[in-house]
Design a protein around this motif. Sequence first.
Motif: not given
Length: 320
Positions: A237-258, A285-291
């Motif tokens: 019901p609630f969706q968002a898109t945020v820009t993370l100021h790190e390259p994708a390869a650096a944050v991929t491991d911090r995103i869990w499935p789903g 969820m956004i702040t848990s990425v630590d970026a």
Amino acid sequence: MLETSGRLLKLLSLLQTHRDWSGAELAERLGVSRRTLRRDVERLRVLGYPVHATQGTAGYRLGAGATLPPLLLDDDEAVAVVIGLRTAAGGSVAGIEGSSMRALAKLEQMLPPRLRYRVSTLHTATVRAGAAPAPKVSADTLMAIAEACRRRERLRFDYVSPRRSRSTRSVEPHSLVSFDRHWYLVAWDTDRTDWRTFRVDRLTPRTPTGPRFTPRELPDTDVATYLAHQLSSRAWPFQATVTLHEPAAAVTDRIWPGMGVIEPVDDDSCLLHLGADTPRDLAWMITSVDADFTLTNAPPELTDALHAHVTRCLNAVRKA
């Protein structure tokens, strides 16, 4: 006699590696003549093992037969099969629990003490934890869908939506995906002329299947990425898109499935698409990425939730 029996077991073990063996290779591995090798191959055939002669290499291959003869497994393979059977016995596919337990009992009875100890140690030290048990799906349903995917035949089924509405769907099935305790079908919906995902435990296939179709190109890099994107955006019901100021390869491991889907932008940033039941969950969820991040496309409720989150953290620091 013991020497011959041991040699037959070694020959069978080699043939079960699913490759073509030349007669010279097998004879050298067994330390016998080509004539003795041919006699041993014939003995295996008499025992029910379909050992086929290969053309061009004067060799042998173990084929599929009408019955399942005994298999030879090494230590790691035997342990892996036992663990897999125990998982299947309590898994999400209905109707195979009894078969899994019977196969498990037969295999464990034959395990030598050293392997039985390894399996027992792992089993007693392991606890299955988590949310409610996953919805069961029928093995027959999975097979019907898998066959339609393999044959590239249209599939019709009755479907119950999350809101309990019922419909009959006609699709071009692409893939079955096991994702986060659920089975999903990714398919092209011919009536809606778009890609759709369906929970397999909510569908009942109709027979027979329809005409063959030409496979379509997925709207994403692969089916797993597409499904993750669907589950993290459209279903919430609630969706968002945020820009993370790190390259994708650096944050991929911090995103869990789903949780969400990462979309590369450049060498210094990427987009994170995600969804949740509440704005507070989105903020967490956004702040848990630590970026460091910037809100790119977000509902006003998310801004309020982030303000509340910041205030809570500042108050905790002041009190400390």
